[in-house]
Structures are given as structure tokens and as C-alpha cells.
Design an enzyme around this catalytic site. Structure first.
Site, PDB file in Angstrom:
ATOM      1  N   PRO A  88      -6.254  20.892  58.869  1.00 45.93           N
ATOM      2  CA  PRO A  88      -6.563  20.229  60.093  1.00 45.93           C
ATOM      3  C   PRO A  88      -7.481  19.208  60.250  1.00 45.93           C
ATOM      4  O   PRO A  88      -7.444  18.328  61.258  1.00 45.93           O
ATOM      5  CB  PRO A  88      -6.822  21.435  61.008  1.00 45.93           C
ATOM      6  CG  PRO A  88      -7.098  22.693  59.982  1.00 45.93           C
ATOM      7  CD  PRO A  88      -6.544  22.169  58.614  1.00 45.93           C
ATOM      8  N   ASP A  96      -0.446   9.988  57.410  1.00 46.69           N
ATOM      9  CA  ASP A  96      -0.202   9.965  58.835  1.00 46.69           C
ATOM     10  C   ASP A  96      -1.508   9.816  59.577  1.00 46.69           C
ATOM     11  O   ASP A  96      -2.635   9.917  58.910  1.00 46.69           O
ATOM     12  CB  ASP A  96       0.114  11.569  59.249  1.00 46.69           C
ATOM     13  CG  ASP A  96       1.746  11.726  59.263  1.00 46.69           C
ATOM     14  OD1 ASP A  96       2.299  10.450  58.914  1.00 46.69           O
ATOM     15  OD2 ASP A  96       2.172  12.660  59.249  1.00 46.69           O
ATOM     16  N   LYS A 125       1.593   8.304  63.070  1.00 48.02           N
ATOM     17  CA  LYS A 125       2.372   8.526  64.160  1.00 48.02           C
ATOM     18  C   LYS A 125       1.491   9.292  65.161  1.00 48.02           C
ATOM     19  O   LYS A 125       0.960  10.144  64.908  1.00 48.02           O
ATOM     20  CB  LYS A 125       3.396   9.668  63.730  1.00 48.02           C
ATOM     21  CG  LYS A 125       4.859   8.969  63.227  1.00 48.02           C
ATOM     22  CD  LYS A 125       5.958   9.905  63.067  1.00 48.02           C
ATOM     23  CE  LYS A 125       5.629  10.610  61.670  1.00 48.02           C
ATOM     24  NZ  LYS A 125       6.620  11.783  61.442  1.00 48.02           N
ATOM     25  N   GLY A 157      -1.052  16.009  58.308  1.00 52.55           N
ATOM     26  CA  GLY A 157      -1.953  16.824  58.583  1.00 52.55           C
ATOM     27  C   GLY A 157      -1.692  18.322  58.707  1.00 52.55           C
ATOM     28  O   GLY A 157      -0.276  18.580  58.976  1.00 52.55           O
ATOM     29  N   GLY A 158      -2.400  19.094  58.687  1.00 52.80           N
ATOM     30  CA  GLY A 158      -1.945  20.748  58.676  1.00 52.80           C
ATOM     31  C   GLY A 158      -0.955  20.976  57.619  1.00 52.80           C
ATOM     32  O   GLY A 158      -1.342  20.787  56.554  1.00 52.80           O
ATOM     33  N   ASP A 159       0.024  21.654  58.111  1.00 55.56           N
ATOM     34  CA  ASP A 159       0.964  22.232  57.184  1.00 55.56           C
ATOM     35  C   ASP A 159       2.212  21.041  57.239  1.00 55.56           C
ATOM     36  O   ASP A 159       2.671  21.046  58.383  1.00 55.56           O
ATOM     37  CB  ASP A 159       1.518  23.811  57.321  1.00 55.56           C
ATOM     38  CG  ASP A 159       2.500  24.051  56.288  1.00 55.56           C
ATOM     39  OD1 ASP A 159       2.022  24.556  55.285  1.00 55.56           O
ATOM     40  OD2 ASP A 159       3.836  23.771  56.590  1.00 55.56           O
ATOM     41  N   MET A 207       0.618  20.194  70.456  1.00 57.84           N
ATOM     42  CA  MET A 207       1.006  18.755  71.366  1.00 57.84           C
ATOM     43  C   MET A 207       1.337  19.226  72.883  1.00 57.84           C
ATOM     44  O   MET A 207       2.327  18.769  73.592  1.00 57.84           O
ATOM     45  CB  MET A 207       2.373  18.222  70.612  1.00 57.84           C
ATOM     46  CG  MET A 207       2.330  17.831  69.305  1.00 57.84           C
ATOM     47  SD  MET A 207       3.729  17.495  68.495  1.00 57.84           S
ATOM     48  CE  MET A 207       4.313  19.185  68.111  1.00 57.84           C
TER      49      MET A 207
HETATM   50  C1  LIG Z   1       2.670  16.699  64.893  1.00 56.90           C
HETATM   51  S1  LIG Z   1       1.859  18.190  65.167  1.00 56.90           S
HETATM   52  C2  LIG Z   1       1.249  18.465  63.341  1.00 56.90           C
HETATM   53  C3  LIG Z   1       0.734  19.872  63.128  1.00 56.90           C
HETATM   54  C4  LIG Z   1       0.428  19.808  61.785  1.00 56.90           C
HETATM   55  N1  LIG Z   1       1.625  19.800  60.641  1.00 56.90           N
HETATM   56  C5  LIG Z   1       0.004  21.457  61.546  1.00 56.90           C
HETATM   57  O1  LIG Z   1       0.462  22.044  60.856  1.00 56.90           O
HETATM   58  O2  LIG Z   1      -1.160  21.444  61.951  1.00 56.90           O
HETATM   59  C6  LIG Z   1       0.217  17.477  65.890  1.00 56.90           C
HETATM   60  C7  LIG Z   1      -0.493  18.459  66.673  1.00 56.90           C
HETATM   61  O3  LIG Z   1      -1.065  19.446  65.982  1.00 56.90           O
HETATM   62  C8  LIG Z   1      -2.363  19.885  66.704  1.00 56.90           C
HETATM   63  N2  LIG Z   1      -3.399  19.549  65.775  1.00 56.90           N
HETATM   64  C9  LIG Z   1      -3.247  19.122  64.582  1.00 56.90           C
HETATM   65  N3  LIG Z   1      -4.724  18.919  63.860  1.00 56.90           N
HETATM   66  C10 LIG Z   1      -5.276  19.425  64.859  1.00 56.90           C
HETATM   67  C11 LIG Z   1      -7.061  19.567  65.090  1.00 56.90           C
HETATM   68  N4  LIG Z   1      -7.721  18.904  63.862  1.00 56.90           N
HETATM   69  N5  LIG Z   1      -7.250  20.134  66.047  1.00 56.90           N
HETATM   70  C12 LIG Z   1      -6.468  20.347  67.096  1.00 56.90           C
HETATM   71  N6  LIG Z   1      -5.466  20.278  67.020  1.00 56.90           N
HETATM   72  C13 LIG Z   1      -4.660  19.790  66.050  1.00 56.90           C
HETATM   73  C14 LIG Z   1      -2.330  19.047  68.005  1.00 56.90           C
HETATM   74  O4  LIG Z   1      -1.715  19.661  68.784  1.00 56.90           O
HETATM   75  C15 LIG Z   1      -1.618  18.002  67.477  1.00 56.90           C
HETATM   76  O5  LIG Z   1      -1.035  17.291  68.843  1.00 56.90           O
END
Ligand SMILES: C[S@@+](CC[C@H](N)C(=O)[O-])C[C@H]1O[C@@H](n2cnc3c(N)ncnc32)[C@H](O)[C@@H]1O
Length: 465
Positions: A226, A249, A271, A302-304, A384
Site C-alpha cells: 500500500p 501505476d 490510473k 499498488g497493494g495486491d 475506492m
Molecule cells: C484500484 S484500488 C487498488 C487496490 C490495491 N490493489 C490493493 O490491494 O490495495 C485503489 C484503492 O485502494 C485503496 N488504497 C490503495 N492504497 C491505499 C493506501 N495507501 N491508503 C488507503 N487506501 C489505499 C483506495 O481505496 C484506492 O482508491
């Protein structure tokens, strides 16, 4: 450099070890693993040493160590831990013209035993010349974290093809480049993943061509976590070090990209809602084209990659194009944000399940099963969901969830500028508006969030000191 590093072949050679406790047991295991013929002298063996000697089938002699015993040994190791005994052994060994090591006593030793990172054929030895074994252990841990566990397999693979490559690629510089590309590219990756058949086939083809790249490449779909770069997995960091091209991204933290090779090409396809630098179909086409050119591509998300990350769509496109793909999971925003905000997602008293939902769908606000989500004793994490926070709260309340249910909004979770805002469900939209919350942010709904530490990450760290 105070000590000259050497790797000794000890197989079948006599080594005398004197000691009775845990230190002696550790040295016994190490020396036995190298194949040495250990003669163990222990005046009063501890249960641990006794067990080690029994399991390694090394006789436990009661001593005393004689001049004859010393003469017969190639190396002497003292691990008694008693000043008088250690000094006497060191003196006697030196008088017999033998190299001696006394554990933790550099002044009584001719050689020291380094901290070791052992990957079969690849062994890294770390020495502080006895100045600080603890520091050596820390260096060892740092090296352990960057060397893949299967590195030895890669060394064996290289040994297998060494002479074939040498005979086909005569020029030393060209050969070095060839091997570097093999280790850093899809062939090396296949060996590390245990697919030696494919690796061997690709290497033979590459050797016949004189260069390893034109085989089909590889796309790694990598989760960057994240935000905090320290949340990268070891595999993600390695994929980044080895990638030729990194397609990343908007949500990928700049610090994560520092793990990439300097000469890797970086392609931003950021994006965000309503701002698609490259449409998804073009991202897919880019990944396919780069891999077909034989490159190792890291698609960094970002994230997974498989949690609201379109990783599934990219995987499908790559598989359909016949591209080799591997997936490196990452810490998703929900788990990262909850951990850094100091609350659990499940709790035996408050939440026996946790659900991740997206607050938006392709055509607006997500159409969710509000009745199921409104049930008590669960945690709901909305990705989101900023723009729809008010509508989501209304739908949940209309479906029966108490408007007083605790919520937390986490902006820029795990990053230095993380902010955590607490409140209750009925205030969701107002909290987002009044605090000027911007994306990326998570909305977490449920009693577990009562434990969240409000404020910025800097404030949290300062409070902890
Ligand atoms: C397209 S999704 C991607 C999620 C990502 N694949 C994950 O597993 O965390 C994007 C959303 O993830 C959340 N997000 C991702 N990184 C974040 C962070 N560092 N802090 C808070 N929310 C986050 C937010 O809601 C953001 O709008």
C-alpha cells in the site's frame, strides 16, 4: 582487511574440537556439515552437546587433549568458554604449529569462523575479525533477505552449461554479458522457480544463437503493497532488481521504484478515476509486446495485484497471448492500513468476518448486497469509496446497520503522510468533506475501528517514542 578469507575443503580431514556446552554443539554441527572428521573432547558435555554428538555419530571423548591429539589435527577449535582452559589450548595448539580458533577470543585465535549465508554452491562468509559477532549476524540477515533460497540451484545450472557456453561464446566480455542476462532474465527466473527443463531448453537455444534474449520473456504481476516500501515482499524486491522494464501505476510509492535496477526502463501507466494515462487494452498490449521481445517485465501495482487491481484482466490477456506470467502477491491496502492505524480487521469480541468491497463499479456506485453487509459483528472495508461514502452509509443504515457504528477513514495508509480519522457511520460523508480526505483512502466500517489511533503517522510515531 585484517583476516584473509579462505574456503577450506574439510571433507575427511581431522579437526579437534574442545568444549562442553552450547557453543561447542554449534561448532560441532557446523564442522560436521562441512564433512570434517571431528574429534570432540568434552570434559562435562551438556545435554545439548551430548545430543548433537549422538545424532551426528561423533564420539564424545573426555580428554584431556594431549600433544599427540593436537599433532594429528589439521585445525583446532576451542569452545570451552573458560579462560584458563581456552588459553592453555591456544598455547598448546600454537606450540604444535597448528592453526587454532577459540570461540569469541580473537586474541587467542589464528582464524575466526565467519557468519555464513549458505545457499549450497553459493556460500557468503561475513567477518568482523571478532570485533562484533552480533554485527556480523545483522549483516548476514541483510544478505539472507536478498539472496533467493534457490540460488544454489542457479549455480548448479550454470555449472552444467559452463563448458557448452564457453565453447560457443569465445570472447570473455560477450560471455559475461550472456551469463548476466541469463541470471537476470526469464531463464534464471525459470531455474529459481524450479522449471529447469524449460530453462535448459531456452538456454540451449540461446547458446546456439549466441544471446539469451530473444526467447519469449516473462511478465511478473507484482504487488507493491500500500505504500511503505518496507512492506514489499522479498520476491517483489527481487523481481524489481531483475526486471528490464517496469510498468507501474499511480499508487506505487516512489520509494518502491528505488529497488529497481538503474538501467531498467520505467513506464508510467498511472490510473486514477477518470484519468487513464493508458487504457487497459493498451496496457495489456504493451505487456505482451515487451515480453515477446524477450524482456522481463514487472507489472507493478499498488497493494495486491489481485485485489481490485485488474490483475485478473491482465493475467487473462497475457495467458491468451501465450506469455509466461508469474504473480507476486502484495500486502493489500486493507491489511496494511489497519496494521499501521493500530486496529485488527477481525476480533473475537467484535468481528468474526471481514469483507472487502469496491465503492464504485464500472458504471457508478457499486450495487452491493446491503442487507448482508449491514449484519453486525463484521468489518467492512470499502476500497475506492470516498466519493460514495455518504450513499454507502445511507444504504447500510437503511438495511439495518446502526448509524452509531464506528468507522475509520485512512488516507495514504502506511505512508509518511498517513492520516486516520475516526467517527461513526452517520458522519461518513461529513468526515470526508470536512477533513479534505483525498484518494487513496479506505473507509473501514465496524466496531474494530474503535481501537484505531487517530492522527498522522508522524504523530503516532512521536507518541510511541
Ligand atoms: C484500484 S484500488 C487498488 C487496490 C490495491 N490493489 C490493493 O490491494 O490495495 C485503489 C484503492 O485502494 C485503496 N488504497 C490503495 N492504497 C491505499 C493506501 N495507501 N491508503 C488507503 N487506501 C489505499 C483506495 O481505496 C484506492 O482508491
Amino acid at each position: 582487511m585484517r583476516g584473509f578469507p579462505l574456503f577450506l575443503k574439510l571433507q575427511g580431514r581431522p579437526v579437534l574440537l574442545a568444549g562442553s556446552g552450547a557453543a561447542a554443539a554449534a561448532k560441532l554441527r557446523l564442522l560436521a556439515a562441512s564433512g570434517a572428521q571431528v574429534r570432540l573432547f568434552a570434559r562435562a558435555p551438556s545435554p545439548e552437546l551430548f545430543e548433537a554428538s549422538r545424532s551426528l555419530a561423533v564420539a564424545c571423548l573426555r580428554g584431556p587433549v594431549t600433544a599427540d591429539d593436537l599433532r594429528q589435527a589439521d585445525l583446532i577449535v576451542g569452545a570451552e568458554g573458560e579462560d584458563e582452559a581456552d588459553r592453555a589450548l591456544s598455547l598448546a595448539a600454537r606450540a604444535a604449529g597448528k592453526l587454532v580458533n577459540i570461540v569469541d577470543r580473537p586474541e587467542l585465535s589464528d582464524f575466526t569462523m565467519p557468519a555464513i549465508v549458505d545457499r549450497d554452491e553459493i556460500v557468503v562468509a561475513i567477518s568482523t575479525d571478532g570485533a562484533s559477532p552480533v554485527l556480523a549476524q545483522r549483516v548476514r540477515a541483510a544478505i539472507e533477505s536478498v539472496l533467493p533460497p534457490a540460488l544454489g540451484r542457479l549455480a548448479r545450472f550454470a555449472r552444467r552449461f559452463r563448458s557448452a557456453v564457453q565453447s560457443r561464446i569465445a570472447e570473455t566480455g560477450a560471455r559475461r554479458r550472456f551469463w548476466n542476462q541469463v541470471f537476470a532474465g526469464p531463464i534464471g527466473e525459470a531455474v529459481l522457480a524450479g522449471d529447469e527443463r524449460r530453462a535448459a531448453r531456452d538456454l540451449i537455444r540461446a547458446v546456439n544463437r549466441g544471446e539469451p534474449r530473444a526467447e519469449a520473456g516473462l511478465v511478473s504481476l507484482v504487488g507493491a503493497g500500500p505504500g511503505d516500501p518496507e512492506l514489499l515482499t522479498l520476491r517483489a524486491a527481487r523481481a524489481l532488481r531483475e526486471a528490464d522494464v517496469i510498468v507501474y501505476d499511480k499508487l506505487v510509492d516512489a520509494g518502491v521504484l528505488d529497488y529497481a535496477r538503474r538501467d531498467a526502463r520505467r513506464v508510467y501507466v498511472g490510473k486514477s478515476k477518470g484519468d487513464h494515462t493508458l487504457p487497459q487494452a493498451e496496457i495489456n498490449a504493451l505487456l505482451v509486446a515487451e515480453a515477446k521481445a524477450g524482456r522481463h517485465v514487472v507489472r507493478l501495482k499498488g497493494g495486491d495485484p489481485f485485489v481490485f487491481g485488474r490483475g485478473g484482466e491482465e493475467l487473462d490477456a497475457l495467458v491468451a497471448a501465450g506469455i509466461r506470467v508469474d504473480v507476486v502477491p502484495g500486502i493489500t491496502a486493507a491489511t496494511g492500513c489497519a496494521a499501521y492505524a493500530g486496529f485488527p480487521l477481525t476480533h473475537r469480541d467484535h468481528a468474526s468476518s471481514v469483507t472487502f468491497v469496491s465503492g464504485q463499479s464500472r458504471d457508478g456506485i457499486a450495487d452491493l448486497d446491503w442487507a448482508a453487509l449491514a449484519k453486525p459483528r463484521q468489518t467492512l472495508v470499502v476500497y475506492m469509496g470516498l466519493g460514495a461514502a455518504g450513499v454507502i452509509a445511507e444504504k447500510l443504515v437503511a438495511a439495518g446497520l446502526s448509524p452509531a457504528t464506528a468507522i475509520a477513514i485512512i488516507e495514504n495508509g502506511t505512508r509518511w503522510d498517513q492520516r486516520v480519522i475516526k467517527g461513526d457511520l452517520r458522519e461518513a460523508a461529513a468526515l470526508v468533506r470536512d477533513h479534505g480526505i483525498a484518494t487513496p483512502a479506505l473507509l473501514v466500517i465496524g466496531e474494530v475501528t474503535r481501537g484505531a489511533q487517530p492522527g498522522t503517522r508522524a504523530e503516532l510515531l512521536a507518541a510511541a517514542e
